[in-house]
Design a protein around this motif. Sequence first.
Motif, PDB file in Angstrom:
ATOM      1  N   ALA A 187      22.637 -17.791 -10.005  1.00 53.17           N
ATOM      2  CA  ALA A 187      22.390 -18.164 -11.395  1.00 53.17           C
ATOM      3  C   ALA A 187      21.078 -18.943 -11.541  1.00 53.17           C
ATOM      4  O   ALA A 187      20.280 -18.689 -12.462  1.00 53.17           O
ATOM      5  N   VAL A 188      20.844 -19.886 -10.641  1.00 53.53           N
ATOM      6  CA  VAL A 188      19.609 -20.675 -10.711  1.00 53.53           C
ATOM      7  C   VAL A 188      18.384 -19.785 -10.461  1.00 53.53           C
ATOM      8  O   VAL A 188      17.343 -19.940 -11.119  1.00 53.53           O
ATOM      9  N   THR A 189      18.498 -18.851  -9.542  1.00 47.97           N
ATOM     10  CA  THR A 189      17.390 -17.935  -9.262  1.00 47.97           C
ATOM     11  C   THR A 189      17.073 -17.093 -10.495  1.00 47.97           C
ATOM     12  O   THR A 189      15.897 -16.903 -10.843  1.00 47.97           O
ATOM     13  N   ALA A 190      18.105 -16.598 -11.172  1.00 48.04           N
ATOM     14  CA  ALA A 190      17.890 -15.812 -12.390  1.00 48.04           C
ATOM     15  C   ALA A 190      17.185 -16.642 -13.453  1.00 48.04           C
ATOM     16  O   ALA A 190      16.307 -16.148 -14.173  1.00 48.04           O
ATOM     17  N   GLY A 191      17.556 -17.908 -13.560  1.00 48.58           N
ATOM     18  CA  GLY A 191      16.888 -18.779 -14.522  1.00 48.58           C
ATOM     19  C   GLY A 191      15.427 -18.988 -14.199  1.00 48.58           C
ATOM     20  O   GLY A 191      14.569 -19.006 -15.095  1.00 48.58           O
ATOM     21  N   HIS A 192      15.102 -19.140 -12.920  1.00 50.38           N
ATOM     22  CA  HIS A 192      13.702 -19.325 -12.526  1.00 50.38           C
ATOM     23  C   HIS A 192      12.862 -18.085 -12.828  1.00 50.38           C
ATOM     24  O   HIS A 192      11.656 -18.194 -13.089  1.00 50.38           O
ATOM     25  N   ALA A 193      13.477 -16.917 -12.795  1.00 52.29           N
ATOM     26  CA  ALA A 193      12.738 -15.694 -13.093  1.00 52.29           C
ATOM     27  C   ALA A 193      12.262 -15.663 -14.538  1.00 52.29           C
ATOM     28  O   ALA A 193      11.308 -14.941 -14.871  1.00 52.29           O
ATOM     29  N   ARG A 194      12.893 -16.458 -15.397  1.00 58.23           N
ATOM     30  CA  ARG A 194      12.530 -16.490 -16.816  1.00 58.23           C
ATOM     31  C   ARG A 194      11.592 -17.650 -17.160  1.00 58.23           C
ATOM     32  O   ARG A 194      11.213 -17.799 -18.324  1.00 58.23           O
ATOM     33  N   LEU A 195      11.228 -18.465 -16.184  1.00 53.95           N
ATOM     34  CA  LEU A 195      10.299 -19.559 -16.448  1.00 53.95           C
ATOM     35  C   LEU A 195       8.913 -19.035 -16.798  1.00 53.95           C
ATOM     36  O   LEU A 195       8.493 -17.985 -16.298  1.00 53.95           O
ATOM     37  N   PRO A 196       8.170 -19.751 -17.656  1.00 54.45           N
ATOM     38  CA  PRO A 196       6.776 -19.369 -17.908  1.00 54.45           C
ATOM     39  C   PRO A 196       5.971 -19.447 -16.615  1.00 54.45           C
ATOM     40  O   PRO A 196       6.305 -20.195 -15.698  1.00 54.45           O
ATOM     41  N   SER A 197       4.895 -18.692 -16.552  1.00 56.48           N
ATOM     42  CA  SER A 197       4.078 -18.646 -15.329  1.00 56.48           C
ATOM     43  C   SER A 197       3.109 -19.813 -15.266  1.00 56.48           C
ATOM     44  O   SER A 197       1.958 -19.657 -14.862  1.00 56.48           O
ATOM     45  N   THR A 198       3.556 -21.006 -15.680  1.00 60.73           N
ATOM     46  CA  THR A 198       2.736 -22.212 -15.589  1.00 60.73           C
ATOM     47  C   THR A 198       2.337 -22.463 -14.147  1.00 60.73           C
ATOM     48  O   THR A 198       3.176 -22.493 -13.259  1.00 60.73           O
ATOM     49  N   GLY A 199       1.037 -22.636 -13.921  1.00 64.65           N
ATOM     50  CA  GLY A 199       0.566 -22.913 -12.569  1.00 64.65           C
ATOM     51  C   GLY A 199       0.451 -21.687 -11.699  1.00 64.65           C
ATOM     52  O   GLY A 199       0.054 -21.797 -10.547  1.00 64.65           O
ATOM     53  N   ASP A 200       0.810 -20.503 -12.212  1.00 67.77           N
ATOM     54  CA  ASP A 200       0.686 -19.288 -11.418  1.00 67.77           C
ATOM     55  C   ASP A 200      -0.756 -18.791 -11.481  1.00 67.77           C
ATOM     56  O   ASP A 200      -1.089 -17.837 -12.183  1.00 67.77           O
ATOM     57  N   GLN A 201      -1.616 -19.508 -10.789  1.00 69.02           N
ATOM     58  CA  GLN A 201      -3.025 -19.143 -10.719  1.00 69.02           C
ATOM     59  C   GLN A 201      -3.413 -19.031  -9.256  1.00 69.02           C
ATOM     60  O   GLN A 201      -4.065 -19.913  -8.696  1.00 69.02           O
TER      61      GLN A 201
END
Length: 420
Positions: A187-201
Amino acid sequence: MGRGTGRGPRPRAGLAPLVGPLRFLLLSSFLIPLGSFMVLPFMSVFLHERLGMGLGTVGVVLAVASLVQFSGGIAGGALSDRIGLRRTMLWALIVRTAGFMGLLLALRWPPLAVGALILTCCGAALYLPANKAYLIHGVDDERRPAYLSAGNAALNAGMAMGPLIAGPFVLSSPGWLFVTATALFVAVTAGHARLPSTGDQPAAPGTPRQGLLAGVALLPFAANALAFYLYFYFQHFLALYAVEQASTAFYSLVLLLCFALVIVVQPLASGLISRMPYGLALTVGFAGLAAGLAVLALGTRPALLAGGALITLGDIVLFLKNDLEALHRSPRSDAVVFGQQRLAAGLGAFVSGVLGGLLYGLGERVGDTGSFWLLAAAQCLLLPPLLLTLRRRVVRRHDPHDYDEGALPHHDTDRRIPGR
């Protein structure tokens, strides 16, 4: 990376109103250790009693697992630089979920247990640096202590609740326990998949790769290793001592007190710790450890409670201040800095386990385990001044005009390291 400019009115320190992703991240910082500590604190019992491993083998497995979980954080920080924060957290959770699935399968095929445990530790190593960096991404210097303290409070709350929930079931119904932990991680992993890509640079193609220890802030790194080395005398060996002097139930009470202090005190004191000169913070923190370890030597129930409280107050100051100073002094990304600090923690904890085991065993053989705590307390008084003395000599040798390590003002923007 969200550093203050030094111009205009400073924002009020503390937590700003949290947007949905940060609320979810703080909730995850509670749920992840909740699921983990429903299982991991009982692994010695599970491996020995349920799977029939010898205690010597169990000790080696747990030592390796702890080293991977702490020191592997440096790989997590480096991975965050390459693929971004959100992707790193997501892959880390996938790895950790697979580890808990492996523990469930180990009930049918025991040889899987060791690999599954190491896999869960690899996931933890990858996750935490990215989690901390995501939490403070774009946050002003004045608010960073509050955000880090909130994350630490959530982490400790989960660590405190997990064993309480799982204790009655770890031997009677471990299958259901592993299923519950695995479902929580899914469940926590599924939630992380929906996080904004903040810092994904992630780094651009062709960007030169820096070494894992490039740009390390030497004094915070060394001080963190020393703090964890001394703290893990308490962490590794209190159970043996408390059960001998009191009972397993009283040992659990001491742990609950320590967790509660971190949850309540660190967020309240985060601003004060941030403003405290680094030399003073080291003095206060190591003095707290020394006092607490010395009190434990009395061996009474009140001494166990008081010693645990003093040690916890000392580590609240040390662990937060070392992270803040490392962030301030290093030119590397936040995730890499957190990874480097985790490496220091792992090295300190590992040495503490090896050396502390020898010393505690010696105390048992001569019938005086109280002297073990006095020896640890003496190290808290002798080793930090030696560390600072050696550091000052190195600084003078390489740059006689460098700043005083013990009195660096945390918000002096004119003396910030370029690139931060």
